[in-house]
Enzyme design. Structure first.
Site, PDB file in Angstrom:
ATOM      1  N   ASP A   9       0.862  -1.168   0.000  1.00  0.00           N
ATOM      2  CA  ASP A   9       0.000   0.000   0.000  1.00  0.00           C
ATOM      3  C   ASP A   9       0.908   1.231   0.000  1.00  0.00           C
ATOM      4  OD1 ASP A   9      -2.463   1.558   0.449  1.00  0.00           O
ATOM      5  OD2 ASP A   9      -1.593   1.900   2.435  1.00  0.00           O
ATOM      6  N   ALA A  10       0.403   2.352  -0.425  1.00  0.00           N
ATOM      7  CA  ALA A  10       1.233   3.559  -0.537  1.00  0.00           C
ATOM      8  C   ALA A  10       1.117   4.465   0.680  1.00  0.00           C
ATOM      9  CB  ALA A  10       0.876   4.321  -1.804  1.00  0.00           C
ATOM     10  N   TYR A  11      -0.071   5.041   0.880  1.00  0.00           N
ATOM     11  CA  TYR A  11      -0.238   6.107   1.870  1.00  0.00           C
ATOM     12  C   TYR A  11      -0.339   5.545   3.277  1.00  0.00           C
ATOM     13  CZ  TYR A  11      -0.975   8.835  -2.308  1.00  0.00           C
ATOM     14  OH  TYR A  11      -0.799   9.432  -3.537  1.00  0.00           O
ATOM     15  N   ARG A  45      -6.945  12.142   7.200  1.00  0.00           N
ATOM     16  CA  ARG A  45      -6.747  10.763   6.776  1.00  0.00           C
ATOM     17  C   ARG A  45      -8.000   9.913   7.041  1.00  0.00           C
ATOM     18  NH1 ARG A  45      -4.886   7.257   3.227  1.00  0.00           N
ATOM     19  NH2 ARG A  45      -4.067   5.332   4.114  1.00  0.00           N
ATOM     20  N   ASN A 122      -5.155   2.911  -3.456  1.00  0.00           N
ATOM     21  CA  ASN A 122      -6.343   3.688  -3.796  1.00  0.00           C
ATOM     22  C   ASN A 122      -5.990   4.984  -4.514  1.00  0.00           C
ATOM     23  OD1 ASN A 122      -8.303   1.971  -2.758  1.00  0.00           O
ATOM     24  ND2 ASN A 122      -8.431   3.009  -0.778  1.00  0.00           N
TER      25      ASN A 122
END
Length: 225
Positions: A9-11, A45, A122
């Protein structure tokens, strides 16, 4: 089966999502933000994720940049910050999020061992490209996969399907890593071997599946493969 692909996942996993508010709060003239930036970052977030889940349920997909802006607007209003210039600054900083300090070495080690590495996020494609370019981790990545390709947010199975389609692997050949407990659970239920990076020391989510591993950061990921 042996792990062939490591997917992140990135964030919040590779990139520090609190960095935008933290950096802006330290700039001259940002005294109002400096008083509330941790709460604003958390609210931003949380609403960003909540909006993505609701849109996945209703089928009302929009690019992740839209839910990012909507989440920030909610967070700023809650914090009493009516400042269009600050809004633009925070959004600009979101395109330049720093990677966590252990990320480059961890990815380099995985690549040196012959593993494919990818992002599955996402995030909108252009957002992810901005973060990857700014952090300099692109040379370690074989793919950056965005839900834009399928038009629905995680944890929809169509998103996890993208990994097998890209790499020609089975789910049990994938190590999936996320800082989001719900994402790690969704990936585990899908059949990936999973790691939850629990930086905040939160309780395990009560969901349909649980990650195989729980770590406090990404440093020891290479030891799992």
């Amino acid at each position: 089966m042996a792990i062939k692909v490591c997917v992140f996942d990135a964030y919040g996993t590779l990139f520090d999502v609190a960095a935008a508010a933290r950096i802006a709060a330290a700039e001259p003239g940002r005294e109002a933000l400096a008083k509330v930036w941790p709460d604003l970052a958390e609210d931003w977030r949380r609403k960003q994720l909540e909006y993505s889940w609701l849109r996945a349920v209703t089928g009302d997909y929009v690019p992740f940049w839209q839910v990012t802006m909507d989440g920030l607007d909610w967070a700023m209003e809650r914090s009493g910050l009516d400042d269009p210039e600050l809004r633009e600054r925070l959004l600009a900083l979101y395109w330049e999020l720093a990677a966590y300090k252990e990320v480059p070495m961890m990815l380099a080690t995985l690549k040196a061992r012959g593993l494919a590495c990818a992002i599955l996020s996402n995030g909108s494609k252009d957002m992810l490209e901005g973060a990857v370019d700014h952090s300099g981790v692109g040379l370690y990545l074989d793919a950056v996969l965005s839900v834009e390709e399928v038009g629905i947010f995680k944890p929809a199975r169509a998103v996890y399907d993208m990994v097998g389609a890209r790499f020609g692997c089975t789910p049990d050949e994938v190590l999936f890593v996320s800082s989001n407990g719900w994402d790690a659970a969704g990936a585990a239920g899908y059949g990936f071997q999973t790691v939850w990076v629990n930086r905040a020391g939160l309780p395990m989510d009560r969901l349909m599946a649980q990650p195989a591993h729980v770590l406090s950061d990404l440093t020891t990921i290479p030891e799992l493969v």
